[in-house]
Design a protein around this motif. Structure first.
Motif, PDB file in Angstrom:
ATOM      1  N   UNK A  16       0.840  -1.281  -0.001  1.00  0.00           N
ATOM      2  CA  UNK A  16      -0.111  -0.047   0.085  1.00  0.00           C
ATOM      3  C   UNK A  16       0.775   1.161  -0.083  1.00  0.00           C
ATOM      4  N   UNK A  17       0.619   2.326  -0.923  1.00  0.00           N
ATOM      5  CA  UNK A  17       1.529   3.454  -0.856  1.00  0.00           C
ATOM      6  C   UNK A  17       0.706   4.649  -0.581  1.00  0.00           C
ATOM      7  N   UNK A  18       1.108   5.551   0.058  1.00  0.00           N
ATOM      8  CA  UNK A  18       0.356   6.753   0.660  1.00  0.00           C
ATOM      9  C   UNK A  18       1.246   7.710   0.410  1.00  0.00           C
ATOM     10  N   UNK A  19       0.695   8.816  -0.101  1.00  0.00           N
ATOM     11  CA  UNK A  19       1.406  10.259  -0.154  1.00  0.00           C
ATOM     12  C   UNK A  19       0.703  11.161   0.912  1.00  0.00           C
ATOM     13  N   UNK A  20       1.658  11.518   1.894  1.00  0.00           N
ATOM     14  CA  UNK A  20       1.163  12.361   2.917  1.00  0.00           C
ATOM     15  C   UNK A  20       0.678  14.003   2.427  1.00  0.00           C
ATOM     16  N   UNK A  21       1.329  14.339   1.546  1.00  0.00           N
ATOM     17  CA  UNK A  21       1.148  15.801   0.988  1.00  0.00           C
ATOM     18  C   UNK A  21      -0.335  16.044   0.565  1.00  0.00           C
ATOM     19  N   UNK A  22      -0.490  15.035  -0.218  1.00  0.00           N
ATOM     20  CA  UNK A  22      -2.119  14.774  -0.617  1.00  0.00           C
ATOM     21  C   UNK A  22      -3.279  14.043  -0.100  1.00  0.00           C
ATOM     22  N   UNK A  23      -2.692  13.172   0.535  1.00  0.00           N
ATOM     23  CA  UNK A  23      -3.379  12.161   1.057  1.00  0.00           C
ATOM     24  C   UNK A  23      -4.147  11.077   0.075  1.00  0.00           C
ATOM     25  N   UNK A  24      -3.379  11.018  -1.220  1.00  0.00           N
ATOM     26  CA  UNK A  24      -3.730   9.951  -2.024  1.00  0.00           C
ATOM     27  C   UNK A  24      -3.105   8.532  -1.630  1.00  0.00           C
ATOM     28  N   UNK A  25      -3.684   7.568  -1.777  1.00  0.00           N
ATOM     29  CA  UNK A  25      -3.197   6.423  -1.686  1.00  0.00           C
ATOM     30  C   UNK A  25      -3.652   5.174  -2.783  1.00  0.00           C
ATOM     31  N   UNK A  26      -2.855   4.092  -2.849  1.00  0.00           N
ATOM     32  CA  UNK A  26      -2.932   3.205  -3.752  1.00  0.00           C
ATOM     33  C   UNK A  26      -2.137   1.866  -3.418  1.00  0.00           C
ATOM     34  N   UNK A  27      -2.325   0.797  -4.178  1.00  0.00           N
ATOM     35  CA  UNK A  27      -1.376  -0.190  -4.080  1.00  0.00           C
ATOM     36  C   UNK A  27      -0.739  -0.809  -5.436  1.00  0.00           C
ATOM     37  N   UNK A  28       0.053  -1.805  -5.163  1.00  0.00           N
ATOM     38  CA  UNK A  28       0.838  -2.567  -6.469  1.00  0.00           C
ATOM     39  C   UNK A  28       1.477  -3.803  -5.709  1.00  0.00           C
ATOM     40  N   UNK A  29       1.594  -4.651  -6.789  1.00  0.00           N
ATOM     41  CA  UNK A  29       2.090  -6.059  -6.331  1.00  0.00           C
ATOM     42  C   UNK A  29       3.802  -5.882  -5.818  1.00  0.00           C
ATOM     43  N   UNK A  30       4.202  -4.827  -6.562  1.00  0.00           N
ATOM     44  CA  UNK A  30       5.827  -4.531  -6.127  1.00  0.00           C
ATOM     45  C   UNK A  30       5.734  -3.277  -5.757  1.00  0.00           C
ATOM     46  N   UNK A  31       7.061  -2.766  -5.123  1.00  0.00           N
ATOM     47  CA  UNK A  31       7.232  -1.445  -4.654  1.00  0.00           C
ATOM     48  C   UNK A  31       7.174  -0.591  -5.928  1.00  0.00           C
ATOM     49  N   UNK A  32       7.799  -0.993  -6.817  1.00  0.00           N
ATOM     50  CA  UNK A  32       7.806  -0.004  -8.375  1.00  0.00           C
ATOM     51  C   UNK A  32       6.292   0.278  -8.744  1.00  0.00           C
ATOM     52  N   UNK A  33       5.548  -0.911  -8.760  1.00  0.00           N
ATOM     53  CA  UNK A  33       4.193  -0.854  -9.261  1.00  0.00           C
ATOM     54  C   UNK A  33       3.547   0.127  -8.085  1.00  0.00           C
ATOM     55  N   UNK A  34       3.784  -0.066  -6.909  1.00  0.00           N
ATOM     56  CA  UNK A  34       2.748   0.637  -5.982  1.00  0.00           C
ATOM     57  C   UNK A  34       3.277   2.189  -6.156  1.00  0.00           C
ATOM     58  N   UNK A  35       4.560   2.335  -6.222  1.00  0.00           N
ATOM     59  CA  UNK A  35       4.776   3.906  -6.448  1.00  0.00           C
ATOM     60  C   UNK A  35       4.547   4.349  -7.968  1.00  0.00           C
ATOM     61  N   UNK A  36       4.576   3.710  -8.915  1.00  0.00           N
ATOM     62  CA  UNK A  36       3.965   4.017 -10.133  1.00  0.00           C
ATOM     63  C   UNK A  36       2.641   4.661 -10.029  1.00  0.00           C
ATOM     64  N   UNK A  37       1.722   3.560  -9.390  1.00  0.00           N
ATOM     65  CA  UNK A  37       0.304   3.723  -9.032  1.00  0.00           C
ATOM     66  C   UNK A  37       0.163   5.236  -8.368  1.00  0.00           C
ATOM     67  N   UNK A  38       0.770   5.425  -7.366  1.00  0.00           N
ATOM     68  CA  UNK A  38       0.803   6.633  -6.388  1.00  0.00           C
ATOM     69  C   UNK A  38       1.029   7.748  -7.148  1.00  0.00           C
ATOM     70  N   UNK A  39       2.073   7.696  -8.089  1.00  0.00           N
ATOM     71  CA  UNK A  39       2.362   8.695  -8.880  1.00  0.00           C
ATOM     72  C   UNK A  39       1.255   9.237  -9.743  1.00  0.00           C
ATOM     73  N   UNK A  40       0.737   8.083 -10.412  1.00  0.00           N
ATOM     74  CA  UNK A  40      -0.552   8.452 -11.132  1.00  0.00           C
ATOM     75  C   UNK A  40      -1.594   8.772 -10.465  1.00  0.00           C
ATOM     76  N   UNK A  41      -1.868   8.325  -9.463  1.00  0.00           N
ATOM     77  CA  UNK A  41      -3.358   8.934  -8.460  1.00  0.00           C
ATOM     78  C   UNK A  41      -3.070  10.259  -8.133  1.00  0.00           C
ATOM     79  N   UNK A  42      -1.708  10.237  -7.675  1.00  0.00           N
ATOM     80  CA  UNK A  42      -1.299  11.826  -7.115  1.00  0.00           C
ATOM     81  C   UNK A  42      -1.684  12.961  -8.290  1.00  0.00           C
ATOM     82  N   UNK A  43      -1.019  12.456  -9.458  1.00  0.00           N
ATOM     83  CA  UNK A  43      -1.010  13.614 -10.472  1.00  0.00           C
ATOM     84  C   UNK A  43      -2.473  13.842 -10.928  1.00  0.00           C
TER      85      UNK A  43
END
Length: 71
Positions: A16-43
């Motif tokens: 589970x990936x969480x961005x505290x500056x915006x409050x967005x959160x998402x998940x991914x099967x790997x660290x890389x996927x979770x970070x990519x999904x978080x970047x997209x959700x935050x964008x």
């Protein structure tokens, strides 16, 4: 823009990936996927709700000595 990410292992697997500056959160099967999904959700969030982020998150740890680890 460089933002913060907090990743925690998910019980069902992956992360589970969480961005505290915006409050967005998402998940991914790997660290890389979770970070990519978080970047997209935050964008997408920032497109809808523009913010002037002028602070950096400080991540710290703390202890609770009397915590009992129940099964």
């Amino acid at each position: 823009m460089e933002l913060s990410a907090v990743l925690t292992p998910a019980r069902e697997g992956g992360y589970v990936a969480f961005n505290p500056e915006t409050g967005t959160a998402t998940q991914g099967e790997t660290v890389e996927e979770a970070l990519a999904n978080l970047a997209e959700a935050t964008r997408l969030y920032l497109e809808e709700f523009p913010m002037n982020i002028t602070f950096r998150v400080l991540l710290a740890t703390f202890q609770i000595p009397e915590y009992l680890n129940y099964p």
